[in-house]
Design an enzyme around this catalytic site. Structure first.
Site, PDB file in Angstrom:
ATOM      1  N   HIS A   7      25.145  -5.989   2.678  1.00 12.72           N
ATOM      2  CA  HIS A   7      24.888  -5.803   1.250  1.00 12.72           C
ATOM      3  C   HIS A   7      24.039  -4.565   1.005  1.00 12.72           C
ATOM      4  O   HIS A   7      23.408  -4.042   1.920  1.00 12.72           O
ATOM      5  CB  HIS A   7      24.218  -7.029   0.603  1.00 12.72           C
ATOM      6  N   HIS A  79      17.124  -1.479  -0.390  1.00 10.68           N
ATOM      7  CA  HIS A  79      17.476  -1.473   1.038  1.00 10.68           C
ATOM      8  C   HIS A  79      18.962  -1.679   1.205  1.00 10.68           C
ATOM      9  O   HIS A  79      19.661  -2.049   0.267  1.00 10.68           O
ATOM     10  CB  HIS A  79      16.678  -2.534   1.814  1.00 10.68           C
ATOM     11  N   GLU A 130      17.680  -3.508   6.513  1.00 12.61           N
ATOM     12  CA  GLU A 130      17.598  -4.912   6.880  1.00 12.61           C
ATOM     13  C   GLU A 130      18.689  -5.169   7.923  1.00 12.61           C
ATOM     14  O   GLU A 130      19.811  -4.674   7.777  1.00 12.61           O
ATOM     15  CB  GLU A 130      17.849  -5.787   5.637  1.00 12.61           C
TER      16      GLU A 130
HETATM   17 CO    CO Z   1      18.705  -7.922   1.615  1.00 12.24          CO
END
Ligand code: CO
Length: 134
Positions: A7, A79, A130
């Site tokens: 994502h 992020h 991440e």
């Molecule tokens: Co995230």
């Protein structure tokens, strides 16, 4: 080592307005808001055919998103999340290469119920990364 883009997370100053924009203007499938007290955020997932968008809004007093929104009052990309098969192997390899893992380096349970880690943006061209074990 990294796999699919899981994502892209966008910090938003007004969660309802952002949800309405993605649903009504962009025509996306927008999920229900989810409070993540361990991460200090409320999250909304938007499913796209090839990835997800994660809208982030501060939850509580010391949310990690608050400072970001102070610097970026209109919101911004916060992020990106890459998938890995084995998060501990990935962490050890990154540390051996000199990359900084945020926090104590122990994976936390992320918004999808899977282990996640964050890597210092200064080590990755200004981009907070991440890693999520899938
Ligand atoms: Co995230």
């Amino acid at each position: 080592m990294i796999g699919r883009l899981n994502h892209v997370a966008i910090a938003v100053p007004d969660l309802d307005a952002a949800c309405a924009q993605y649903r009504d203007t962009l025509g996306a499938t927008v999920g229900a808001p989810q409070d993540e007290p361990d991460h200090g955020v409320t999250v909304v997932f938007i499913d796209l055919p090839n990835t997800k968008i994660e809208l982030l809004h501060p939850l509580g007093h010391d949310s990690p998103i608050t400072a970001f929104l102070t610097r970026n009052p209109g919101g911004g990309i916060h992020h990106i999340c890459y998938e890995v098969d084995d998060i501990l192997t990935a962490r050890d390899r990154l540390r051996a290469a000199g990359a900084r893992v945020l926090g104590d380096g122990a994976p936390k349970v992320g918004a999808h119920g899977k282990p996640v880690l964050f890597l210092h943006p200064k080590d990755f061209n200004g981009c907070l990364i991440e890693l999520e074990q899938v």
